[in-house]
Design a protein around this motif. Structure first.
Motif, PDB file in Angstrom:
ATOM      1  N   ASN A 232      34.329   5.093  46.431  1.00 56.60           N
ATOM      2  CA  ASN A 232      35.481   4.438  46.025  1.00 56.60           C
ATOM      3  C   ASN A 232      36.704   5.222  46.116  1.00 56.60           C
ATOM      4  OD1 ASN A 232      36.889   1.884  45.763  1.00 56.60           O
ATOM      5  ND2 ASN A 232      36.772   1.857  43.688  1.00 56.60           N
ATOM      6  N   SER A 343      30.458  -8.414  45.161  1.00 50.85           N
ATOM      7  CA  SER A 343      31.266  -8.451  44.014  1.00 50.85           C
ATOM      8  C   SER A 343      32.369  -7.102  44.236  1.00 50.85           C
ATOM      9  CB  SER A 343      30.592  -8.233  42.573  1.00 50.85           C
ATOM     10  OG  SER A 343      29.705  -9.499  42.453  1.00 50.85           O
ATOM     11  N   ASP A 344      33.492  -7.626  44.554  1.00 49.80           N
ATOM     12  CA  ASP A 344      34.564  -6.231  44.635  1.00 49.80           C
ATOM     13  C   ASP A 344      34.823  -5.785  43.330  1.00 49.80           C
ATOM     14  OD1 ASP A 344      36.563  -4.794  46.216  1.00 49.80           O
ATOM     15  OD2 ASP A 344      37.870  -5.921  44.776  1.00 49.80           O
ATOM     16  N   LEU A 345      35.140  -4.368  43.206  1.00 49.97           N
ATOM     17  CA  LEU A 345      35.304  -3.577  42.048  1.00 49.97           C
ATOM     18  C   LEU A 345      36.511  -2.926  42.118  1.00 49.97           C
ATOM     19  CD1 LEU A 345      31.741  -1.776  41.804  1.00 49.97           C
ATOM     20  CD2 LEU A 345      32.435  -3.711  40.565  1.00 49.97           C
ATOM     21  N   ALA A 349      36.238   2.147  39.564  1.00 49.74           N
ATOM     22  CA  ALA A 349      34.912   2.174  39.729  1.00 49.74           C
ATOM     23  C   ALA A 349      34.342   3.337  40.740  1.00 49.74           C
ATOM     24  CB  ALA A 349      34.390   0.861  40.263  1.00 49.74           C
ATOM     25  N   THR A 351      32.190   2.830  43.246  1.00 53.26           N
ATOM     26  CA  THR A 351      31.839   2.250  44.468  1.00 53.26           C
ATOM     27  C   THR A 351      32.772   1.133  44.814  1.00 53.26           C
ATOM     28  OG1 THR A 351      29.936   1.442  45.830  1.00 53.26           O
ATOM     29  CG2 THR A 351      30.022   0.660  43.604  1.00 53.26           C
ATOM     30  N   SER A 352      33.012   0.673  46.015  1.00 50.83           N
ATOM     31  CA  SER A 352      33.886  -0.166  46.405  1.00 50.83           C
ATOM     32  C   SER A 352      33.469  -1.528  45.846  1.00 50.83           C
ATOM     33  CB  SER A 352      33.931  -0.078  47.999  1.00 50.83           C
ATOM     34  OG  SER A 352      34.871   0.912  48.298  1.00 50.83           O
ATOM     35  N   ALA A 353      32.070  -1.960  46.070  1.00 50.55           N
ATOM     36  CA  ALA A 353      31.628  -3.202  45.587  1.00 50.55           C
ATOM     37  C   ALA A 353      30.034  -3.086  45.414  1.00 50.55           C
ATOM     38  CB  ALA A 353      31.828  -4.088  46.848  1.00 50.55           C
ATOM     39  N   ILE A 354      29.769  -4.339  44.615  1.00 51.07           N
ATOM     40  CA  ILE A 354      28.187  -4.364  44.304  1.00 51.07           C
ATOM     41  C   ILE A 354      27.584  -5.446  45.217  1.00 51.07           C
ATOM     42  CG2 ILE A 354      26.626  -5.097  42.705  1.00 51.07           C
ATOM     43  CD1 ILE A 354      28.248  -4.173  40.383  1.00 51.07           C
TER      44      ILE A 354
END
Length: 426
Positions: A232, A343-345, A349, A351-354
């Motif tokens: 990220n 899921s955008d973070l 975070a 990482t960019s997304a889960i």
């Protein structure tokens, strides 16, 4: 009846009237006058980074009555700062072409009213008489533009002196022009226009002077941004050209690169037309700074660091937060597989997304367009694991078939069966 003397007087009067009329025809354009002429300089940033150039822009106005205007003739010249404006640079003395065929032997083109393009001299069939003021200045190196032109623009260099003469014309005769002379593109470190940068005007280069000995880097731009979704974080690339000017006795050695106002790091000059740097691990959504300083002398010891430098260039930049689940974002589109829940973070975070595959699908949920992605596949196992399982199953099935076939053959052959019994008795 008129006597001979009266006829002679009338004839003389007619000759005078014709001469005056011819003179008026040749001076027809004297009613046209350029009333104002402005000069400006700007950096023309082209779509192509390497085509960006400094340009001089001249704009002018003319008196209201332009019904007889054919166009404008101009000459743009460069000269040394200590060189006087001479006769060789501009047409400032009328030359008599009236006894010559119109514009014969003169090279160039000329605009005419109500024409969509200029005609190439001698413009056969369009120049109907001999009146040579316009031809004279064309012969002296002038060019022409259309009657609706109100701006002239030329590529220039820092530290040079430029002169422009522009004059309206009509029916091959000249009106009243305007002269912009001695327009010097100010060097960065000389002239009242850049006093705020505290540049030195000394002629001797003193290594101990902590002054500014060159301009800032030129044509600076941010030209590439990429995202590391696994961390990220962003990676940003910048490039620039070297300063336009230096102190007379100075030579560019390297740059100091200061990232987010931390300790400067020297960077050697590149071997190309530009220099560049790529900065990694940039926090998304936060403002960062990059300062580039031309270095003309650099000395570092255990006691002190001595830097003779050019003007600083400071760039503030921001990689804006984005939605990693959006297929239309500017950084490669959706991070997760289409069959995954995304899921955008926030930028904080790691990482960019889960990405989570939907029930019944297997994989890490990250789109396979990213190196770390395995997507989402059906069957509850990954495609590679499925292939291994199928291979093992086929091998075991083949062995089982061989064993069963062997047993069947033995049971059907008495000799083999009796041999087996005898061996068992032993």
């Amino acid at each position: 009846m008129y006597d001979k003397m009266d006829l002679a007087i009338v004839a003389s009067s007619l000759i005078v009237i014709l001469e005056i009329a011819e003179g008026l025809k040749c001076d027809h354009a004297t009613g046209l006058k350029i009333t104002e002429l402005w000069t400006d300089f700007r950096l023309n940033k082209s779509d192509n980074f390497f085509d960006s150039k400094l340009r001089a822009v001249f704009e002018y106005e003319i008196a209201d009555d332009t019904s007889e205007l054919d166009g404008f003739a101009y000459k743009f010249s460069a000269r040394h700062r200590d060189e006087e404006l001479g006769n060789n640079l501009f047409f400032n003395k009328r030359r008599n072409h009236q006894n010559a065929t119109a514009c014969v032997g003169v090279e160039g083109s000329v605009w005419l009213r109500d024409e969509d393009s200029p005609c190439q001299l001698p413009c056969a069939g369009k120049i109907s008489r001999d009146c040579g003021d316009l031809c004279a200045i064309l012969d002296a190196g002038y060019k022409t533009v259309a009657a609706n032109a109100r701006k002239l623009e030329f590529p220039v260099e820092f530290g040079e002196v430029y002169d422009l003469h522009v004059v309206p014309y009509s029916y091959w005769s000249l009106g009243f022009g305007a002269l912009a002379t001695g327009n010097e593109v100010v060097k960065y470190c000389s002239g009242a226009g850049i006093d705020t940068h505290d540049c030195t005007n000394t002629t001797e280069f003193q290594i101990t002077d902590r002054q500014i000995y060159s301009g800032p880097v030129s044509h600076f731009e941010k030209y590439d941004v990429t995202i590391d979704h696994t961390q990220n974080r962003a990676k940003v690339s910048f490039r620039w050209k070297r300063p336009y000017d230096y102190h007379t006795n100075a030579t560019l050695k390297k740059y100091l690169i200061v990232k987010d106002e931390t300790h400067p790091l020297p960077q050697e000059l590149g071997g190309n037309d530009h220099d560049a740097i790529t900065i990694e691990n940039i926090t998304i959504g936060s403002i960062h700074t990059l300062r580039v300083v031309p270095v003309l002398h650099y000395h570092e010891s255990s006691d002190y660091v001595l830097i003779v430098h050019g003007a600083h260039f400071l760039e503030q930049y921001l990689v804006e937060d984005f939605d990693a689940c959006n297929v239309d974002n500017d950084f490669g589109g959706r991070y997760c597989d289409e069959a995954a829940n995304c899921s955008d973070l926030p930028p904080t975070a790691n990482t960019s997304a889960i990405c989570v595959c939907q029930p019944g699908l297997y994989g890490n949920g990250i789109s396979t367009k990213w190196p770390e992605g395995s997507g989402c596949q059906a069957g509850g196992v990954s495609s590679s694991e499925t292939a291994i399982a199928v291979g093992i199953s086929i091998t075991l099935l083949a062995l089982l078939i061989v064993v069963l076939a062997t047993a069947y053959v033995r049971s059907r052959n008495p000799k083999i069966r009796s041999k087996i019994l005898r061996e068992e008795e032993l």
